[in-house]
Design an enzyme around this catalytic site. Structure first.
Site, PDB file in Angstrom:
ATOM      1  N   HIS A  92       0.819  -1.207   0.000  1.00  0.00           N
ATOM      2  CA  HIS A  92       0.000   0.000   0.000  1.00  0.00           C
ATOM      3  C   HIS A  92       0.854   1.259   0.000  1.00  0.00           C
ATOM      4  O   HIS A  92       0.432   2.297  -0.523  1.00  0.00           O
ATOM      5  CB  HIS A  92      -0.948  -0.011   1.193  1.00  0.00           C
ATOM      6  CG  HIS A  92      -2.125  -0.909   0.988  1.00  0.00           C
ATOM      7  ND1 HIS A  92      -2.930  -1.346   2.014  1.00  0.00           N
ATOM      8  CD2 HIS A  92      -2.641  -1.455  -0.149  1.00  0.00           C
ATOM      9  CE1 HIS A  92      -3.888  -2.121   1.518  1.00  0.00           C
ATOM     10  NE2 HIS A  92      -3.726  -2.195   0.228  1.00  0.00           N
ATOM     11  N   ARG A 147      -1.181  -4.464 -25.208  1.00  0.00           N
ATOM     12  CA  ARG A 147      -1.758  -5.577 -24.457  1.00  0.00           C
ATOM     13  C   ARG A 147      -3.259  -5.630 -24.746  1.00  0.00           C
ATOM     14  O   ARG A 147      -3.971  -4.664 -24.487  1.00  0.00           O
ATOM     15  CB  ARG A 147      -1.530  -5.382 -22.958  1.00  0.00           C
ATOM     16  CG  ARG A 147      -0.066  -5.236 -22.541  1.00  0.00           C
ATOM     17  CD  ARG A 147       0.004  -4.986 -21.043  1.00  0.00           C
ATOM     18  NE  ARG A 147       1.370  -4.890 -20.544  1.00  0.00           N
ATOM     19  CZ  ARG A 147       2.025  -3.744 -20.386  1.00  0.00           C
ATOM     20  NH1 ARG A 147       1.432  -2.604 -20.688  1.00  0.00           N
ATOM     21  NH2 ARG A 147       3.251  -3.741 -19.919  1.00  0.00           N
ATOM     22  N   ARG A 150       0.066  -7.662 -29.133  1.00  0.00           N
ATOM     23  CA  ARG A 150       0.301  -8.960 -28.513  1.00  0.00           C
ATOM     24  C   ARG A 150      -1.032  -9.677 -28.382  1.00  0.00           C
ATOM     25  O   ARG A 150      -1.991  -9.131 -27.840  1.00  0.00           O
ATOM     26  CB  ARG A 150       0.930  -8.798 -27.127  1.00  0.00           C
ATOM     27  CG  ARG A 150       1.293 -10.137 -26.462  1.00  0.00           C
ATOM     28  CD  ARG A 150       1.881  -9.939 -25.088  1.00  0.00           C
ATOM     29  NE  ARG A 150       0.900  -9.469 -24.113  1.00  0.00           N
ATOM     30  CZ  ARG A 150       1.191  -9.085 -22.875  1.00  0.00           C
ATOM     31  NH1 ARG A 150       2.458  -9.105 -22.464  1.00  0.00           N
ATOM     32  NH2 ARG A 150       0.247  -8.672 -22.053  1.00  0.00           N
ATOM     33  N   GLU A 177      10.344 -14.787 -23.851  1.00  0.00           N
ATOM     34  CA  GLU A 177      10.115 -14.662 -22.412  1.00  0.00           C
ATOM     35  C   GLU A 177      10.625 -15.858 -21.629  1.00  0.00           C
ATOM     36  O   GLU A 177      10.564 -15.855 -20.393  1.00  0.00           O
ATOM     37  CB  GLU A 177       8.612 -14.500 -22.143  1.00  0.00           C
ATOM     38  CG  GLU A 177       7.994 -13.283 -22.799  1.00  0.00           C
ATOM     39  CD  GLU A 177       6.486 -13.292 -22.695  1.00  0.00           C
ATOM     40  OE1 GLU A 177       5.957 -12.522 -21.888  1.00  0.00           O
ATOM     41  OE2 GLU A 177       5.840 -14.074 -23.432  1.00  0.00           O
ATOM     42  N   ASN A 203      10.691  -8.861 -18.121  1.00  0.00           N
ATOM     43  CA  ASN A 203      10.098  -9.187 -16.822  1.00  0.00           C
ATOM     44  C   ASN A 203       9.935 -10.695 -16.651  1.00  0.00           C
ATOM     45  O   ASN A 203      10.366 -11.292 -15.660  1.00  0.00           O
ATOM     46  CB  ASN A 203       8.740  -8.505 -16.668  1.00  0.00           C
ATOM     47  CG  ASN A 203       8.834  -6.992 -16.779  1.00  0.00           C
ATOM     48  OD1 ASN A 203       9.917  -6.424 -16.675  1.00  0.00           O
ATOM     49  ND2 ASN A 203       7.711  -6.343 -17.006  1.00  0.00           N
ATOM     50  N   ASP A 204       9.275 -11.323 -17.627  1.00  0.00           N
ATOM     51  CA  ASP A 204       9.089 -12.776 -17.545  1.00  0.00           C
ATOM     52  C   ASP A 204      10.388 -13.525 -17.797  1.00  0.00           C
ATOM     53  O   ASP A 204      10.632 -14.581 -17.205  1.00  0.00           O
ATOM     54  CB  ASP A 204       8.019 -13.235 -18.535  1.00  0.00           C
ATOM     55  CG  ASP A 204       6.628 -13.237 -17.925  1.00  0.00           C
ATOM     56  OD1 ASP A 204       6.529 -13.387 -16.690  1.00  0.00           O
ATOM     57  OD2 ASP A 204       5.648 -13.094 -18.664  1.00  0.00           O
ATOM     58  N   ARG A 227       7.903 -13.117 -10.085  1.00  0.00           N
ATOM     59  CA  ARG A 227       8.026 -11.687 -10.349  1.00  0.00           C
ATOM     60  C   ARG A 227       7.190 -10.841  -9.391  1.00  0.00           C
ATOM     61  O   ARG A 227       7.392  -9.636  -9.292  1.00  0.00           O
ATOM     62  CB  ARG A 227       7.625 -11.363 -11.795  1.00  0.00           C
ATOM     63  CG  ARG A 227       6.210 -11.730 -12.136  1.00  0.00           C
ATOM     64  CD  ARG A 227       5.902 -11.521 -13.615  1.00  0.00           C
ATOM     65  NE  ARG A 227       5.881 -10.124 -13.986  1.00  0.00           N
ATOM     66  CZ  ARG A 227       5.550  -9.691 -15.201  1.00  0.00           C
ATOM     67  NH1 ARG A 227       5.260 -10.562 -16.150  1.00  0.00           N
ATOM     68  NH2 ARG A 227       5.525  -8.413 -15.475  1.00  0.00           N
ATOM     69  N   CYS A 233      10.518  -4.934 -24.632  1.00  0.00           N
ATOM     70  CA  CYS A 233       9.296  -4.277 -24.159  1.00  0.00           C
ATOM     71  C   CYS A 233       9.065  -4.499 -22.674  1.00  0.00           C
ATOM     72  O   CYS A 233       7.978  -4.257 -22.167  1.00  0.00           O
ATOM     73  CB  CYS A 233       8.073  -4.751 -24.947  1.00  0.00           C
ATOM     74  SG  CYS A 233       7.730  -6.519 -24.798  1.00  0.00           S
TER      75      CYS A 233
END
Length: 821
Positions: free
Chosen positions: A453, A552, A588, A677, A700-701, A711, A748
């Protein structure tokens, strides 16, 4: 409505319990009368007062009488004989006092008939007994269980964070006026009361989990419908929002960096700072005050004083909830989090648990709430790392209630009368919600993660923030610190030159990319934007994006019980393509599966969804989904003038590449690619490019699978640092395999938005970088300030380094500091 009469030995206890119950009522409340105490303000009960209260509470629908103990029951029974009107329908219920008042008031407020309200009060302990897994059989066990005719519904969690504080509060809210007993379970967790936010959070749900919802009572069907609607709506967390306010995992990666002296030591994975809200500032440190001391566990309340102590606890909880709600005028994320915290403060299960500890063990109210919330926090923490991030909110409730009980000011951020950089172990929504960019320059916490948070509110307020900064509160008050909320950089006593890098780091308006991306000597690197909907195109164009490197498409599939038609998809895609005429748009295809569940995709439960059926793998069981999407993309592209490319996510084998390429060619799409990925795809880049026209690296992946690190895990965030040399070498493997084909290779993932890393990626032969729009200008300036030869030297130095810190340092020596450009 049915009236409620509360009979108690203590007026304070009765008033506090009623006040607490009324906080759970949203709308008109039933008539509630209190008959408490004897003459001369002595503890006790009076039958005449009870009779008067029953007459006052009766509105024609009957009266439920709830008593605390002992003589209260005798007084209530005698009161029935004293009633002036014997036709008043009255039910004396053998309910637990606080829990019964809660359930009875809520049920009556929903318009339930007399017998239903009475049963709701008597069954009020069921949720707590279930949660505590009591094995003994209660006296009224047959009545406490849901009947054989209970209605059952199911729904699959689609929001990434599952049932955390805000969804739990929403579920409690939609049931406030419903006359039904509702229990919710998952395959791995027993049923809990849907009226208890902490019990709901302890389920530990995550995306893809299937909820079993059972409801009994006149409004059972309504209850099921309302809960299912919330779940299928993703609790409102899946809707397209303005770009800067959408969920961080869908918008912008979070970079990490080790801090400089005196925190520059190499740390274990996950132990160095994580930037979670962008901005680079300098200011004096200010530490949060020490937390409230743990109450003495040895102190005991005399038995005669325990009812009053229970009343003080209920009053304290109601006061804290009221104070938190008074601050929810803040819009959007901040107000929603405060409301969720307020709901926790009046959680009936928590109050009942703490009250039981007072009555049965004689604990002081502050000690009882300390232990009860501690137990609830342990249950939530055991539900997994994502839910564990919410424990701070629960502790904040505990500290506020305890502070009220012992007569000290509630916890909060001090006001030194000057701007400051706030240092804390962690922060609760009530702490951060009162901050503003003018007062608080930045936030640094020792705990927390990208989805805590603290991170969410800091982003919503535009305050730079860094979490996971070990020993941050050891920095003395007043010490000058530099904080970079993008990189996670934290410098104590920065030099004059370092302080100068923070100048203009937080411009009042979005910066705009000056022109096409290129190095100082003209080497081209296309600078593109990541988007998720038509509304995101505005931000991309306003920031000067050359096109879109990652569109996306998941948003048009969410919140739906069935897949969108081809015609619906065409309309959505055309809305994006029309605004990007003449520019590249890389689409994608749907990246969903057991880890990103959609209601119309049936997937069995998987022990590790991130390694399960997702992305292109879903086409095995749902081939028509891909065929329809490719057809829609083609029709939309043919109707507009954007340069449309299409690529598939989650590719691992050459066979998958050939399968996707064949389907895209059947749809007559001209430019076809796939995402890299997985390490398997990275090692086969040359073979893959023999089948398609381009590839795009999702860092990221790729990091998740290369380092075997979830992740979403804050504890493993350091392994997702895009400066990890092993990850850079894997990117080098991909681009080396692409050299002979001369086909485009883009990035990306989060790495693309780092202005210092941009020259490295350019030197590794990356031809395009796609990022959050607000990073375009700084990345463009970074590339424009170096030659392509310097980029190649920087790439070699970074790949040859043995740590992210060493890689950054080596690259800075070659290309300088891009934020100074």
């Amino acid at each position: 409505m049915v009236g409620i009469v509360v009979v108690s030995h203590s007026p304070d206890l009765a008033r506090a319990a009623v006040s607490l119950a009324l906080h759970m009522v949203h709308g008109p409340a039933p008539q509630i009368e209190i008959a408490a105490g004897a003459e001369d303000d002595r503890l006790g009960t009076d039958a005449a007062r009870v009779a008067e209260a029953i007459v006052a509470a009766d509105g024609g629908a009957g009266v439920v009488v709830i008593m605390d103990l002992g003589s209260a029951v005798l007084s209530a029974e005698l009161a029935l004989e004293l009633l002036p009107d014997p036709d008043i329908r009255t039910r004396l219920v053998s309910a637990a006092f606080v829990e019964g008042i809660f359930a009875g008031v809520i049920s009556a407020a929903g318009g339930a008939p007399l017998d239903v309200v009475a049963r709701a009060a008597e069954d009020a302990l069921l949720a707590k007994s279930t949660q505590l897994a009591h094995t003994h059989t209660p006296v009224n066990a047959a009545e406490s269980e849901l009947s054989a005719t209970a209605i059952v519904g199911e729904a699959t969690i689609i929001n990434p964070e599952g049932i955390h504080a805000r969804p739990a509060a929403l579920m409690v809210g939609v049931l406030a006026s419903v006359d039904a007993q509702v229990m919710i379970a998952t395959e791995g967790s027993p049923p809990v009361s849907a009226r208890s936010p902490t019990a709901l959070m302890s389920l530990g749900t995550r995306v893809g989990d299937r909820l079993r919802i059972e409801a009994d009572g006149p409004d059972a069907a309504v209850a099921i419908d309302r809960i299912v609607a919330l779940v299928l709506d993703g609790f409102g967390e899946m809707r397209a929002e303005p770009f800067d306010k959408r969920r961080p995992e869908l918008v912008e990666g979070l970079r990490t960096a080790p801090v400089e002296a005196p925190m520059a030591q190499e740390a274990a994975p996950g132990s160095y700072p994580i930037g979670v809200s962008p901005g680079r500032v300098v200011g004096p440190a200010l530490r949060m005050p020490d937390p409230i001391a743990e109450p003495d566990p040895t102190v005991r309340v005399p038995e005669a004083d325990r009812p009053a102590a229970v009343g003080r606890l209920a009053d304290a909880a109601a006061h804290v909830a009221s104070q938190l709600r008074s601050r929810t005028t803040a819009a959007g994320t901040v107000g929603g989090l405060l409301e969720a915290t307020a709901v926790m403060a009046t959680d009936p299960d928590l109050i009942a648990d703490a009250s039981s500890r007072i009555r049965n063990r004689g604990l002081t109210p502050e000690r009882a709430v300390w232990e009860a919330i501690g137990a609830a926090a342990d249950a939530i923490r055991s539900a997994g790392p994502r839910q564990a991030l919410r424990v701070t909110d629960l502790y904040d409730v505990r500290n506020r209630i305890s502070s009220w009980l012992i007569g000290r000011p509630p916890p909060g951020v001090p006001d030194p009368g000057r701007p400051f950089v706030l240092l804390a172990v962690d922060l609760a929504p009530a702490d951060t919600a009162g901050l503003g960019a003018g007062r608080c320059l930045a936030i640094v916490t020792e705990e927390g993660g990208p989805t805590s948070h603290t991170a969410i509110i800091a982003r919503s307020l535009g305050i730079p923030a860094v979490v996971g900064a070990r020993d941050a509160i050891a920095i003395p008050d007043g010490a000058r610190v530099l904080v970079d909320g993008s990189t996670g950089e934290l410098i104590i006593k920065p030099t004059i030159d370092q302080q100068a890098t923070a100048a203009n780091a937080r411009p009042a308006h979005r910066e705009v990319l000056a022109g096409p991306g290129r190095t100082a000597d003209g080497h081209r690197i296309a600078l593109l934007a990541n988007i998720g909907s038509t509304s995101d195109v505005t931000a991309a164009l306003d920031c000067g994006a050359e096109g879109v490197g990652l569109y996306r498409t998941e948003l048009c599939f969410l919140d739906r019980s069935e897949a969108p038609s081809v015609a619906e998809q065409v309309s959505i895609y055309r809305g994006v393509f029309a605004r990007l005429a003449g520019r590249r748009v890389v689409v994608r295809t749907l990246d969903a599966g057991s880890d990103k569940a959609l209601p119309f995709l049936s997937h069995p439960e998987e022990p590790n969804p991130a390694l399960g059926v997702r992305g292109f793998r879903t086409t095995v069981s749902h081939p028509q989904l891909l065929d329809h999407q490719l057809k829609a993309i083609k029709e939309a592209a043919a109707a507009e003038s954007a340069e449309v490319w299409v690529m598939a996510p989650m590719i691992s084998t050459a066979a998958e590449v050939r399968s996707f390429a064949k389907a895209a060619r059947v749809a007559d799409l001209p430019i076809i690619g796939v995402m890299i990925e997985t390490p398997a795809a990275a090692l086969q880049a040359e073979l893959i490019l023999a089948e398609v026209d381009f590839i795009s690296i999702g860092t990221n992946d790729l990091a998740q699978y290369a380092f075997a690190a979830d992740r979403h895990s804050a504890a493993l965030a350091a392994l997702h640092d895009p400066w990890q040399p092993a990850l850079l070498r894997m990117i080098e493997t991909v681009t080396s395999g692409a050299v002979s084909s001369r086909k485009p290779v883009g990035v990306c993932g989060e790495a693309a938005a780092d202005p210092l890393l941009a020259p490295v990626l350019a030197g590794l032969a990356i031809s395009s970088l796609s990022m959050t729009p607000r990073a375009l200008a700084t990345v463009g300036r970074s590339l424009a300030g170096v030659t392509f030869d310097a980029c190649r030297r920087a790439a070699r130095a970074a790949c040859d380094a043995d740590s992210p810190a060493a890689a950054r340092a080596a690259v800075r020596k070659i290309v300088g500091n891009p934020t100074n450009r």
